[in-house]
Design an enzyme around this catalytic site. Sequence first.
Site, mmCIF file in Angstrom:
data_model
loop_
_atom_site.group_PDB
_atom_site.id
_atom_site.type_symbol
_atom_site.label_atom_id
_atom_site.label_comp_id
_atom_site.label_asym_id
_atom_site.label_seq_id
_atom_site.Cartn_x
_atom_site.Cartn_y
_atom_site.Cartn_z
ATOM 1 N N HIS A 100 0.843 -1.199 0.000
ATOM 2 C CA HIS A 100 0.000 0.000 0.000
ATOM 3 C C HIS A 100 0.871 1.239 0.000
ATOM 4 C CE1 HIS A 100 1.006 -0.553 4.246
ATOM 5 N NE2 HIS A 100 0.799 0.743 4.404
ATOM 6 N N ASP A 102 0.563 5.023 1.928
ATOM 7 C CA ASP A 102 -0.199 5.482 3.091
ATOM 8 C C ASP A 102 -1.283 6.500 2.720
ATOM 9 O OD1 ASP A 102 1.133 3.956 5.077
ATOM 10 O OD2 ASP A 102 2.834 5.331 4.959
ATOM 11 N N HIS A 258 4.789 -0.004 0.334
ATOM 12 C CA HIS A 258 5.482 -0.728 1.391
ATOM 13 C C HIS A 258 4.527 -1.713 2.052
ATOM 14 C CE1 HIS A 258 3.702 2.825 3.284
ATOM 15 N NE2 HIS A 258 3.555 2.091 4.365
ATOM 16 N N ARG A 273 5.857 6.390 13.731
ATOM 17 C CA ARG A 273 5.697 6.890 12.366
ATOM 18 C C ARG A 273 5.163 8.311 12.367
ATOM 19 N NH1 ARG A 273 1.529 5.632 7.537
ATOM 20 N NH2 ARG A 273 0.109 6.631 8.995
HETATM 21 FE FE LIG Z 1 1.910 2.043 5.776
#
Ligand SMILES: [Fe+2]
Length: 295
Positions: A100, A102, A258, A273
Site C-alpha cells: 500500500h 499510506d 510498502h 511513524r
Molecule cells: Fe503504511
Amino acid sequence: MAFERIKLRRVSGSLGAEVRGADLRGLDDRTFDEVHRALLEHEVLFFPESGLDDDAQMALAHRFGKPSVFPLLRVMGATGPTFQVIEDGPDSPNAADDWHTDVTWTAEPPKVALLRAGVVPAAGGDTMWGSMTAAYEALSPAMQDFLSSLEVVHDNESFIRAAGPKMGDTEEAKMILEQLRAEYPPVTHPLVRTHPETGRRAILYGGDFMRRVVGMSEPESDAILAFVSDHIDQSRFQCRWSWTPGDLAIWDERSTVHQAVNDHFPQRRSVHRCVVDGDRPFFDPERRAEPRAGG
Ligand SMILES: [Fe+2]
C-alpha cells in the site's frame, strides 16, 4: 552530482540505500540537501541506529515540509502534527502486511514518511518497499500509455473496517468513524502519477484503498486492478530492511509502496511513524524525466 557529506550503500537493484555520515539530530543545510537528493534518487533511505527520539524525528520531518495530522486523530480532536506508535503483539496482529501507499484515501496523500523502530522481535518483522517508478518503467509503452489514461477511486472503507475493532467497537468509536467517512469521502487519483519534484512517472498503488477504475464496468475494473496488483508484486522492484531498535527509514510516498512482513506474531514489535503533507497527485502527459541513476 556526487555526494560529499554522506555515504550511500544501495540495498537492492531497484531502490533503497543505507546512509552513513549524517548526524540526523543537527543536519546542516548542505547535508540535508544531500539526504533529500538521495531520497529522490533511491526512494527509501535507511539510517541504522539513528539516535533519534520522537521529538528529534518530528524535527527532522519538519525539514521535508509540514508534518501531517493523521486524519483519524484530527477527527478525534488533534490539532498539531501527530505520531503514530504502531504496536503489534499477541492482541494486535500486524495489519499492514499488504502492499500500500499510506492514506491514499485523502485528496492530498503524504509525500514523505519517517518510521523508526522501537521494539523489534527476535526474528522477523521486516518491512519491504517496492519502487513504483521501476514498476512503471518495466511496462510496455502500450501498457504505460493505457494505464496513464486511467483514474481510480480510493476510499477509506478498509481502514474503517480495521479501525472499528481496534477502537473497541464502542458507540463513540462508531461515531468517530462515521465522521471520518463523512469528512474524507472517496477521492479520485490518477493510476500513474508524475512525481512533482523529479518529473518521473510512478504507479500510484493504494492497495485495499483502491475501489474501482473510473468509467469501467466492475469486471473490467477488477481485471485492471488485479493486473496492476500482480505487476507491482515482483521481487525485482523490491527491497527489504531488517530492523534494529532505533533504525530510521525515510521513504518517498509518491513513488513507493510498502508492507510490514507479518512473520513475528505473537512477538511484539513497535514502530514510530510520522508523515509529511503532500500535494494532490497529478499526471502530466507532457513531462518526461531521465531514468534514475541508481536503485
Ligand atoms: Fe503504511
